[in-house]
Scaffold this motif. Sequence first.
Motif, PDB file in Angstrom:
ATOM      1  N   ASP A   1      24.413  73.988  34.434  1.00 25.56           N
ATOM      2  CA  ASP A   1      25.132  74.986  33.655  1.00 25.56           C
ATOM      3  C   ASP A   1      26.255  74.366  32.834  1.00 25.56           C
ATOM      4  N   ASP A   2      26.364  73.042  32.861  1.00 25.38           N
ATOM      5  CA  ASP A   2      27.407  72.336  32.121  1.00 25.38           C
ATOM      6  C   ASP A   2      26.718  71.763  30.871  1.00 25.38           C
ATOM      7  N   ILE A   3      27.195  72.145  29.688  1.00 21.56           N
ATOM      8  CA  ILE A   3      26.471  71.818  28.457  1.00 21.56           C
ATOM      9  C   ILE A   3      26.265  70.308  28.321  1.00 21.56           C
ATOM     10  N   LYS A   4      27.288  69.515  28.687  1.00 17.25           N
ATOM     11  CA  LYS A   4      27.149  68.074  28.519  1.00 17.25           C
ATOM     12  C   LYS A   4      26.186  67.486  29.543  1.00 17.25           C
ATOM     13  N   LYS A   5      26.163  68.088  30.740  1.00 18.76           N
ATOM     14  CA  LYS A   5      25.264  67.536  31.761  1.00 18.76           C
ATOM     15  C   LYS A   5      23.816  67.861  31.433  1.00 18.76           C
ATOM     16  N   VAL A   6      23.566  69.009  30.791  1.00 22.08           N
ATOM     17  CA  VAL A   6      22.194  69.291  30.347  1.00 22.08           C
ATOM     18  C   VAL A   6      21.786  68.239  29.321  1.00 22.08           C
ATOM     19  N   LEU A   7      22.686  67.978  28.396  1.00 18.43           N
ATOM     20  CA  LEU A   7      22.362  66.992  27.358  1.00 18.43           C
ATOM     21  C   LEU A   7      22.169  65.602  27.968  1.00 18.43           C
ATOM     22  N   ALA A   8      22.956  65.290  29.001  1.00 16.94           N
ATOM     23  CA  ALA A   8      22.812  63.987  29.653  1.00 16.94           C
ATOM     24  C   ALA A   8      21.456  63.877  30.329  1.00 16.94           C
ATOM     25  N   ALA A   9      21.081  64.935  31.047  1.00 14.37           N
ATOM     26  CA  ALA A   9      19.769  64.931  31.713  1.00 14.37           C
ATOM     27  C   ALA A   9      18.670  64.803  30.670  1.00 14.37           C
ATOM     28  N   SER A  10      18.870  65.469  29.555  1.00 15.97           N
ATOM     29  CA  SER A  10      17.895  65.408  28.478  1.00 15.97           C
ATOM     30  C   SER A  10      17.792  63.984  27.911  1.00 15.97           C
ATOM     31  N   THR A  11      18.934  63.322  27.789  1.00 18.74           N
ATOM     32  CA  THR A  11      18.920  61.945  27.290  1.00 18.74           C
ATOM     33  C   THR A  11      18.089  61.053  28.201  1.00 18.74           C
ATOM     34  N   MET A  12      18.368  61.191  29.494  1.00 19.54           N
ATOM     35  CA  MET A  12      17.600  60.439  30.488  1.00 19.54           C
ATOM     36  C   MET A  12      16.107  60.660  30.288  1.00 19.54           C
TER      37      MET A  12
ATOM     38  N   VAL B   1      31.703  72.990  20.048  1.00 21.65           N
ATOM     39  CA  VAL B   1      31.768  74.215  20.860  1.00 21.65           C
ATOM     40  C   VAL B   1      32.924  74.114  21.862  1.00 21.65           C
ATOM     41  N   MET B   2      33.026  72.960  22.523  1.00 22.82           N
ATOM     42  CA  MET B   2      34.112  72.792  23.495  1.00 22.82           C
ATOM     43  C   MET B   2      35.468  72.894  22.807  1.00 22.82           C
ATOM     44  N   HIS B   3      35.547  72.298  21.624  1.00 25.57           N
ATOM     45  CA  HIS B   3      36.770  72.339  20.827  1.00 25.57           C
ATOM     46  C   HIS B   3      37.169  73.801  20.566  1.00 25.57           C
ATOM     47  N   GLY B   4      36.150  74.623  20.250  1.00 23.75           N
ATOM     48  CA  GLY B   4      36.432  76.030  19.966  1.00 23.75           C
ATOM     49  C   GLY B   4      36.680  76.863  21.210  1.00 23.75           C
ATOM     50  N   MET B   5      36.145  76.411  22.337  1.00 24.68           N
ATOM     51  CA  MET B   5      36.226  77.234  23.557  1.00 24.68           C
ATOM     52  C   MET B   5      37.254  76.694  24.544  1.00 24.68           C
ATOM     53  N   GLY B   6      38.246  76.019  24.057  1.00 25.13           N
ATOM     54  CA  GLY B   6      39.306  75.533  24.941  1.00 25.13           C
ATOM     55  C   GLY B   6      38.805  74.555  25.982  1.00 25.13           C
ATOM     56  N   ASP B   7      37.929  73.618  25.566  1.00 24.62           N
ATOM     57  CA  ASP B   7      37.417  72.540  26.417  1.00 24.62           C
ATOM     58  C   ASP B   7      36.535  73.011  27.562  1.00 24.62           C
ATOM     59  N   SER B   8      36.086  74.250  27.526  1.00 18.45           N
ATOM     60  CA  SER B   8      35.160  74.692  28.569  1.00 18.45           C
ATOM     61  C   SER B   8      33.783  74.105  28.300  1.00 18.45           C
TER      62      SER B   8
ATOM     63  N   GLU C   1      38.820  85.672  28.547  1.00 17.34           N
ATOM     64  CA  GLU C   1      39.671  86.521  27.714  1.00 17.34           C
ATOM     65  C   GLU C   1      40.542  85.736  26.748  1.00 17.34           C
ATOM     66  N   ASP C   2      40.972  84.561  27.178  1.00  9.50           N
ATOM     67  CA  ASP C   2      41.893  83.812  26.318  1.00  9.50           C
ATOM     68  C   ASP C   2      41.181  82.925  25.297  1.00  9.50           C
ATOM     69  N   ALA C   3      39.854  83.042  25.197  1.00  5.94           N
ATOM     70  CA  ALA C   3      39.123  82.167  24.277  1.00  5.94           C
ATOM     71  C   ALA C   3      39.126  82.718  22.857  1.00  5.94           C
ATOM     72  N   HIS C   4      39.371  81.835  21.898  1.00  9.69           N
ATOM     73  CA  HIS C   4      39.327  82.231  20.488  1.00  9.69           C
ATOM     74  C   HIS C   4      38.468  81.241  19.737  1.00  9.69           C
ATOM     75  N   PRO C   5      37.148  81.320  19.935  1.00  2.47           N
ATOM     76  CA  PRO C   5      36.289  80.317  19.325  1.00  2.47           C
ATOM     77  C   PRO C   5      36.377  80.323  17.803  1.00  2.47           C
ATOM     78  N   HIS C   6      36.337  79.127  17.229  1.00  2.00           N
ATOM     79  CA  HIS C   6      36.444  78.996  15.783  1.00  2.00           C
ATOM     80  C   HIS C   6      35.671  77.753  15.370  1.00  2.00           C
ATOM     81  N   GLU C   7      35.351  77.670  14.081  1.00  2.97           N
ATOM     82  CA  GLU C   7      34.614  76.505  13.600  1.00  2.97           C
ATOM     83  C   GLU C   7      35.530  75.283  13.596  1.00  2.97           C
ATOM     84  N   ALA C   8      34.922  74.115  13.774  1.00  6.40           N
ATOM     85  CA  ALA C   8      35.683  72.871  13.808  1.00  6.40           C
ATOM     86  C   ALA C   8      36.088  72.466  12.391  1.00  6.40           C
TER      87      ALA C   8
END
Lengths: 507, 657
Positions: free
Chosen positions: B329-340, B381-388, B479-486
């Motif tokens: 459920d962690d976006i980077k870990k999915v991508l890491a598994a995918s890289t593997m 996405v992480m940049h926009g979502m407060g590093d989540s 609630e405190d997320a304010h996603p925006h384009e990079a």
Amino acid sequence: MDLPWLTGIGALPLLGALAVRALPASRSRAVALLSSLVTLGAVVALVVRFDTTRAGDYQFEERYSWIPSFGISYALGVDGVGLTMIVLSAVLVPLCVLAAWREVEGARARNYLALILVLETFMVGVFAARDVFLFYVLFEAMLIPVYFLIGVYGGPHRRYAAVKFLIYSLLGGLVMLVAVIALYVEGPGGSGGFLTSRLTGLTFGSEVTERLLFFGFFFAFAVKAPMWPVHTWLPDAAAEAPPSVAVLLVGVLDKVGTFGMLTLCLPLFPDATKWAAPGIAVLAVVSVLYGALLAIGQSDLMRLIAYTSISHFGFIVLGIFALTSTSTTGSVLYMVNHGLSTAALFLVAGMLMARRGSQRIEDYGGVQRGTPLLAGAFLLAGLATLALPGMSTFVSEILVLVGTFPRYPAAAVAATVGVVLAALYILLTYQRMCTGPVREHTSGWRDMSFREAVIVAPLIAALVGLGVYPKPVLDVVVPGTDRARTQVQTWDPQPEVPAPQQPGGSR
Amino acid sequence: MNLLATTPAALLAQDGTVAGSAAASGAIQETGSWLLIALPLLGAALLLLGGRRTNRWGHWLGVLTPWASFALAAALLVSLAGYPEGERSRTLHLFGWMPAGQFRLDAGLLIDPLSVAFAVLVTFVGALIHVYAVAYMAADRDRRRFFAYLNFFVASMLLLVLADSYLLMYVGWEGVGLASYLLIGFWNHNPDYAAAAKKAFVVNRVGDAGLTVAMMMMFATFGTVSFAGVFAAAGSAGEGVLTAIGLMLLLGACGKSAQFPLQSWLGDAMAGPTPVSALIHAATMVTAGVYLVVRSGPIFEAAPTAQLVVVAVGAITLLFGAIVGCAKDDIKKVLAASTMSQIGYMMLAAGLGPVGYAFAILHLLTHGFFKAGMFLGAGSVMHGMGDSVELRSYGGLNAVMKVTWVTFACGWLAIIGFPGFSGFWSKDRIIEAAFSADGGQGWQPWVFGGAALLGAGLTAFYMSRLFFMTFHGTRRWPEDAHPHEAPRLMTIPMVVLALGSVGLGAALGPTGLFTDWMSPLAGEHAEEHPVLPAWAVTTLTLLLVVAGAVLAHRRYAASEVPAVAPTGTALTRAARRDLYQDAVNEAALMRPGQYLTRLLVFVDNRGVDGVVRGLAALVGGLGGRLKYWNTGYVRSYAASVLVGVLAVSGGMLLFRI
């Protein structure tokens, strides 16, 4: 007649020590530093005058009869190998004097610095000695300044550590002395009967005699180097010694052990060397793995570094007794590089310890965040210790491994495990000490001072420089190493399917 | 040391002979190719040694050097293409490196289609990611140090691919490992990140030990470790030794490329800042293992057993990564598994021999673009979502992050192999090739082809799952997320990489450009005999891809995604924990190692020391005086030693006289 270069270089630090004693304590540091720098300058001049085209021959030879009735001479001379070790000593001493700037305070510093300079005299002498008895005398004489440096200026258990060091060394020396005298008896005798050159190529009365004599020398060198299982004095001594003394002890003094194996054991007892080599290779591999595993388990920073050195001495001994041109050359280079990398590690550890006032690894944490330069220097020294490619330590380690494999494949492969363990003991230590959140006792430190930068910079520069371009040192040490090795009359195992020569490109 | 002066064009050699006038036209680019490595290295050194005064402009210097290297690499590519096909392997001698007895090795660079393809990829993607990082790391107090490490990485990676011997390659190989260590642990004040960095280095060292052993065997067998020497003699060596060398090389490749069984470090490596994950742990460094296997072709081709193991490792890893990717459920870990998993595909292709080399490297190039693009998208996405990094806290981001959404979609379509997109042209050919393994006979084509096919379906599922959970479905934002384009500096590299995800495969694959380019390496190879015709493989693949994507859409876009992950099946739970890789390593290696270390520490303190002390005491007849050791009365002992020495020496001399 030529100037007595080697005697002069040996005398310089001794004169410095006398000057330090004679002048007021407030001048001790400056005089000691100046004296060690003058010595370094003289050694540089020696290197310039050294004829590299005959690096395998002994040069700057001096010879005087010393105790004629016993055939003992005062004979000095260096080939490329001895020269390199003298350069190493002369480079490390000024850095240690600088490091000792704050280790010892006030009037006590006077004797401390004088002892370090006296030690340098003996170190130069032992690497230049061309008479076995003279070598033995200097070999034992080195113990005296070190005994006092540890026993007087060391940590809380300094006396125990100093005595243990002395007992082990004396025991080794005693066995060697018996062998030295017996060798004289076996040799041609008469005037110059102890000269190394005259003792080389002897035919011994029996196989057993040669092996016993070999053992006498080897035992002393194995204690000094130190190898498993006679290593236990080193962790105690290194843990109690002030960092600058630990540098000279592990970086230079212990090298006399491996230096002796190469320049005395091999040429004097060729058949016994061949006979003992497989067994020694086993002990060396045990040292490699044992030292590395023990290092992982340490909680004291100085003991940890001592155990890493036991592991590295295992590599050096393995390379010497694999007796191939590549492995022995790698071992000599390893001696130099290990001197540099251990010096860097001990000295930066000393800088950290001076701030925290503790040798316990668990007392640190988050050092990188507060003092990035200090942590960076520690990491670089650590990377040199784990033989990262690009650092000079890598060149020597790979040469030892690659050179050993054709002779003892199993030993080389087992030693490779030590390479993996090295990553663990270094990075685990860095992780514990330098990463993580900044802790109460590790905050508010001053980052590296100018004096500390002056100590670290030359070491790092040498480690990187010789890693990228080791050729100058290799060119000087190869001929001497070859001479020592060919006395044993071993030839390199030949590749099964030699690659065709590649003109132009690399081979 | 002026390398340029010591490397005149006359030293330029191709295929072992000094090049004649033909070399003159491209000589400038080739003799200067060492600058490719030197420039980023210089950048790293300046940034590290320059201190705080370079803080203000240091990052721009850091951006400049990879672009300069890219320009050189591009010039090199053009110059190499100017030679006739048979002369596209050129050596640049640099300096005498290790003249040590029998072992003599010079440092030199090998410029050939494979190394130049890599150099262009590394410098181009690297330069783009440097630009991205200027904005991504803008708020970090150590941005200058970050760029120094990144520059150091580029230099090491270029050395890795351009070196002309195994040993020089190894310098780059461990150099990228160091860069990876430094960058994974860049935020090492977090203890978990510091541990992840150390884990990556140590696991890699296990692989590197394999590489060391391989070099030892090469030296013993061939007397050299240079590519030219080893490959020239490889044909005459016995199969046994070549198999052993091949397996040891594979161990090294497994460490660097996170292939089974040395895969455990890659997931944790996501602790590094996202540009690092994009550059090092997706596009370039982790593919070095594939480079090694393809480069060592002459060894593997003569060692079928080693080749089979390479294919098996690739097949296992591609499924391993795909299964893990489905559960994270962690976006980077999915991508890491995918890289593997994707590197598993490349490894599989590389193990198939010359048939697969071009496709392995082509997939490596396209993957470099689309995976780096998606990692940069994840960073945005992480940049926009407060590093989540929680996929379950995303959803419906397509409306607020249009550029990220579109560029990520390009990468997504590329990796699942949507017809026409880059991945389609490279991965599909690998699946086809897998069905012709072992000459199209026996069990191998079915097992490996089947694994590759199944992997394609799984890839479609987990990548669609990630895509839909992030950009579609309901908004599950905190609630405190304010996603925006990079900012632009971040989106422009994403757009460029997206263009590559769309068009690179079509430009290089079906046109035959890349297979022609690689033909000097692949050489002549036998006709393929796939057990299934190509059209059948493509159809089956597409069916599975559609099925995977549709399933993911139904579960993650069309229906509600729970904020807390449901317990799931035993397989899901296992996949979430990376199929228990850490538990296995801990039980098999770490715990026994810890016990051994503790035991040895105990034995050393009590045992060895005690025995030696006891022996010494016994020999000296001083058992009763042992206590003196601790109290410091050394004199009595020293005196007795001295007396002994004098007695012995006196006796011997008397005897003589």
